[in-house]
Design a protein around this motif. Sequence first.
Motif, PDB file in Angstrom:
ATOM      1  N   LEU A 223       0.817  -1.210   0.000  1.00  0.00           N
ATOM      2  CA  LEU A 223       0.000   0.000   0.000  1.00  0.00           C
ATOM      3  C   LEU A 223       0.857   1.269   0.000  1.00  0.00           C
ATOM      4  O   LEU A 223       1.847   1.367   0.717  1.00  0.00           O
ATOM      5  CB  LEU A 223      -0.885  -0.013   1.255  1.00  0.00           C
ATOM      6  N   LYS A 224       0.483   2.248  -0.823  1.00  0.00           N
ATOM      7  CA  LYS A 224       1.185   3.527  -0.834  1.00  0.00           C
ATOM      8  C   LYS A 224       0.892   4.256   0.470  1.00  0.00           C
ATOM      9  O   LYS A 224      -0.249   4.305   0.934  1.00  0.00           O
ATOM     10  CB  LYS A 224       0.730   4.374  -2.027  1.00  0.00           C
ATOM     11  N   CYS A 225       1.928   4.830   1.058  1.00  0.00           N
ATOM     12  CA  CYS A 225       1.807   5.458   2.372  1.00  0.00           C
ATOM     13  C   CYS A 225       2.309   6.897   2.353  1.00  0.00           C
ATOM     14  O   CYS A 225       3.385   7.180   1.826  1.00  0.00           O
ATOM     15  CB  CYS A 225       2.612   4.677   3.412  1.00  0.00           C
ATOM     16  N   MET A 226       1.518   7.781   2.949  1.00  0.00           N
ATOM     17  CA  MET A 226       1.914   9.167   3.143  1.00  0.00           C
ATOM     18  C   MET A 226       1.910   9.434   4.638  1.00  0.00           C
ATOM     19  O   MET A 226       0.872   9.319   5.297  1.00  0.00           O
ATOM     20  CB  MET A 226       0.962  10.108   2.415  1.00  0.00           C
ATOM     21  N   VAL A 227       3.087   9.778   5.173  1.00  0.00           N
ATOM     22  CA  VAL A 227       3.215   9.922   6.621  1.00  0.00           C
ATOM     23  C   VAL A 227       3.923  11.226   6.959  1.00  0.00           C
ATOM     24  O   VAL A 227       4.637  11.802   6.136  1.00  0.00           O
ATOM     25  CB  VAL A 227       3.982   8.728   7.232  1.00  0.00           C
ATOM     26  N   SER A 228       3.728  11.701   8.180  1.00  0.00           N
ATOM     27  CA  SER A 228       4.371  12.939   8.599  1.00  0.00           C
ATOM     28  C   SER A 228       5.875  12.729   8.719  1.00  0.00           C
ATOM     29  O   SER A 228       6.356  11.614   8.953  1.00  0.00           O
ATOM     30  CB  SER A 228       3.797  13.416   9.933  1.00  0.00           C
ATOM     31  N   VAL A 230       7.785  13.381  11.024  1.00  0.00           N
ATOM     32  CA  VAL A 230       8.278  13.060  12.358  1.00  0.00           C
ATOM     33  C   VAL A 230       8.287  11.545  12.589  1.00  0.00           C
ATOM     34  O   VAL A 230       8.827  11.076  13.593  1.00  0.00           O
ATOM     35  CB  VAL A 230       7.439  13.742  13.462  1.00  0.00           C
ATOM     36  N   VAL A 231       7.674  10.788  11.698  1.00  0.00           N
ATOM     37  CA  VAL A 231       7.679   9.331  11.816  1.00  0.00           C
ATOM     38  C   VAL A 231       9.116   8.847  11.634  1.00  0.00           C
ATOM     39  O   VAL A 231       9.778   9.214  10.656  1.00  0.00           O
ATOM     40  CB  VAL A 231       6.763   8.681  10.760  1.00  0.00           C
ATOM     41  N   PRO A 232       9.641   8.048  12.563  1.00  0.00           N
ATOM     42  CA  PRO A 232      11.025   7.579  12.461  1.00  0.00           C
ATOM     43  C   PRO A 232      11.298   6.890  11.130  1.00  0.00           C
ATOM     44  O   PRO A 232      10.453   6.155  10.610  1.00  0.00           O
ATOM     45  CB  PRO A 232      11.148   6.595  13.633  1.00  0.00           C
ATOM     46  N   ARG A 233      12.489   7.111  10.612  1.00  0.00           N
ATOM     47  CA  ARG A 233      12.846   6.530   9.319  1.00  0.00           C
ATOM     48  C   ARG A 233      12.956   5.015   9.370  1.00  0.00           C
ATOM     49  O   ARG A 233      12.957   4.340   8.340  1.00  0.00           O
ATOM     50  CB  ARG A 233      14.169   7.130   8.817  1.00  0.00           C
ATOM     51  N   GLU A 234      13.026   4.442  10.572  1.00  0.00           N
ATOM     52  CA  GLU A 234      13.025   2.981  10.692  1.00  0.00           C
ATOM     53  C   GLU A 234      11.721   2.384  10.188  1.00  0.00           C
ATOM     54  O   GLU A 234      11.650   1.180   9.901  1.00  0.00           O
ATOM     55  CB  GLU A 234      13.219   2.557  12.158  1.00  0.00           C
ATOM     56  N   ALA A 235      10.678   3.214  10.080  1.00  0.00           N
ATOM     57  CA  ALA A 235       9.364   2.734   9.625  1.00  0.00           C
ATOM     58  C   ALA A 235       9.256   2.697   8.114  1.00  0.00           C
ATOM     59  O   ALA A 235       8.197   2.397   7.570  1.00  0.00           O
ATOM     60  CB  ALA A 235       8.256   3.613  10.198  1.00  0.00           C
ATOM     61  N   ARG A 236      10.332   2.965   7.417  1.00  0.00           N
ATOM     62  CA  ARG A 236      10.333   2.924   5.949  1.00  0.00           C
ATOM     63  C   ARG A 236      11.090   1.676   5.482  1.00  0.00           C
ATOM     64  O   ARG A 236      12.291   1.559   5.657  1.00  0.00           O
ATOM     65  CB  ARG A 236      11.004   4.169   5.380  1.00  0.00           C
ATOM     66  N   ILE A 237      10.363   0.751   4.899  1.00  0.00           N
ATOM     67  CA  ILE A 237      10.989  -0.479   4.417  1.00  0.00           C
ATOM     68  C   ILE A 237      10.899  -0.597   2.902  1.00  0.00           C
ATOM     69  O   ILE A 237      11.329  -1.595   2.328  1.00  0.00           O
ATOM     70  CB  ILE A 237      10.348  -1.735   5.057  1.00  0.00           C
ATOM     71  N   SER A 238      10.328   0.430   2.246  1.00  0.00           N
ATOM     72  CA  SER A 238      10.144   0.364   0.799  1.00  0.00           C
ATOM     73  C   SER A 238      10.036   1.774   0.227  1.00  0.00           C
ATOM     74  O   SER A 238      10.003   2.768   0.963  1.00  0.00           O
ATOM     75  CB  SER A 238       8.873  -0.422   0.461  1.00  0.00           C
ATOM     76  N   ASP A 239       9.941   1.849  -1.099  1.00  0.00           N
ATOM     77  CA  ASP A 239       9.765   3.140  -1.772  1.00  0.00           C
ATOM     78  C   ASP A 239       8.306   3.591  -1.771  1.00  0.00           C
ATOM     79  O   ASP A 239       7.967   4.598  -2.388  1.00  0.00           O
ATOM     80  CB  ASP A 239      10.265   3.043  -3.220  1.00  0.00           C
ATOM     81  N   VAL A 241       6.691   4.707   0.725  1.00  0.00           N
ATOM     82  CA  VAL A 241       6.469   5.728   1.750  1.00  0.00           C
ATOM     83  C   VAL A 241       6.948   7.098   1.300  1.00  0.00           C
ATOM     84  O   VAL A 241       8.048   7.238   0.754  1.00  0.00           O
ATOM     85  CB  VAL A 241       7.187   5.356   3.060  1.00  0.00           C
ATOM     86  N   LYS A 242       6.120   8.107   1.563  1.00  0.00           N
ATOM     87  CA  LYS A 242       6.503   9.487   1.302  1.00  0.00           C
ATOM     88  C   LYS A 242       6.346  10.265   2.603  1.00  0.00           C
ATOM     89  O   LYS A 242       5.266  10.292   3.198  1.00  0.00           O
ATOM     90  CB  LYS A 242       5.640  10.114   0.213  1.00  0.00           C
ATOM     91  N   PHE A 243       7.442  10.904   3.063  1.00  0.00           N
ATOM     92  CA  PHE A 243       7.416  11.701   4.287  1.00  0.00           C
ATOM     93  C   PHE A 243       7.110  13.164   3.936  1.00  0.00           C
ATOM     94  O   PHE A 243       7.746  13.731   3.039  1.00  0.00           O
ATOM     95  CB  PHE A 243       8.763  11.624   5.004  1.00  0.00           C
ATOM     96  N   LEU A 244       6.155  13.740   4.651  1.00  0.00           N
ATOM     97  CA  LEU A 244       5.757  15.122   4.387  1.00  0.00           C
ATOM     98  C   LEU A 244       5.531  15.875   5.695  1.00  0.00           C
ATOM     99  O   LEU A 244       5.099  15.283   6.695  1.00  0.00           O
ATOM    100  CB  LEU A 244       4.459  15.168   3.574  1.00  0.00           C
TER     101      LEU A 244
END
Length: 297
Positions: A223-228, A230-239, A241-244
């Motif tokens: 699933l495509k994910c858009m997260v703030s 401030v979410v730790p980068r450890e929570a990114r396991i794939s492309d 995720v987009k941090f905004l």
Amino acid sequence: AFCNTHKYDIIHVNGGTGIDISYALAAKSGNPKAKVVMHSHADNVEPPKIMIKKMAHYIFRVFLKNVPDAYLACSASSLKWMFGELSNSYKKYEVLLNGIDIDQYKFDETTRKNLRQKLGIDRKLVLGTVGRLEPQKNPVFILDLIEKILKVRQDISFIWIGEGSLLDWTKQEAETREISRYIEFVGATDEVNKYYQAMDVFVLPSVYEGLGIVNIEAQCTGLKCMVSNVVPREARISDLVKFLPIDDAQRWADIIVNIQNSYKRVDQRKQAKEYGYGQFETARKLYSFYIELLNEK
């Protein structure tokens, strides 16, 4: 009294602020011979009275350097928040990622189609989030986001999973803004994995996060994910995720309105396991941590 009558070798204390040192103190007082592990699961405090809570946290955090025998945290930011600088610490410390049942989040097209048809959203762009309806999870931002998306396209639906002190307020606010018909409030459910399948975009605009394990779960389903941001980068396991930043809901909306609900879902379970989020891998790591701690002189 409990720790005094139950002579455990290790007492594992979970907490989110320095105030939780009280549990470690109680454990040590009741069983001085036990190894006490303090485990951090947050990197900030909840409203209200944020400044008072932060002051208390930093005051009590000083004692965390003396009472526990070892430290754990669910992310690097959570480790630093709870314990401060540990690079020169003579005590054992480690980041232990939250383990999940990875296979539970395998993407299944049949489940997706059936649930979307059941909810009457099979032809829509489906957004969603999972989490407590509390200030930390930023429900106001989500309502703003839905409003802005609706100005461009109306073929959307939002699946909102979770309960909390702001649930009734959020429902009422959605009614006031006349957007409630676009929102499916699911509440608490033990079928979160199925709802991930039905979504096209997962959003997590948190004000702060210790880790954001729901973001890992969502990625496992492709699933495509858009997260703030401030979410730790450890929570990114794939492309996926987009941090905004969470200072501009319009920016999130501009990206979402261009997402198609027919993109190919790619299984990310292998990546989750390689990053260390498998429950068995996490359990083995914790076991090793315990054994090494018990063997220390």
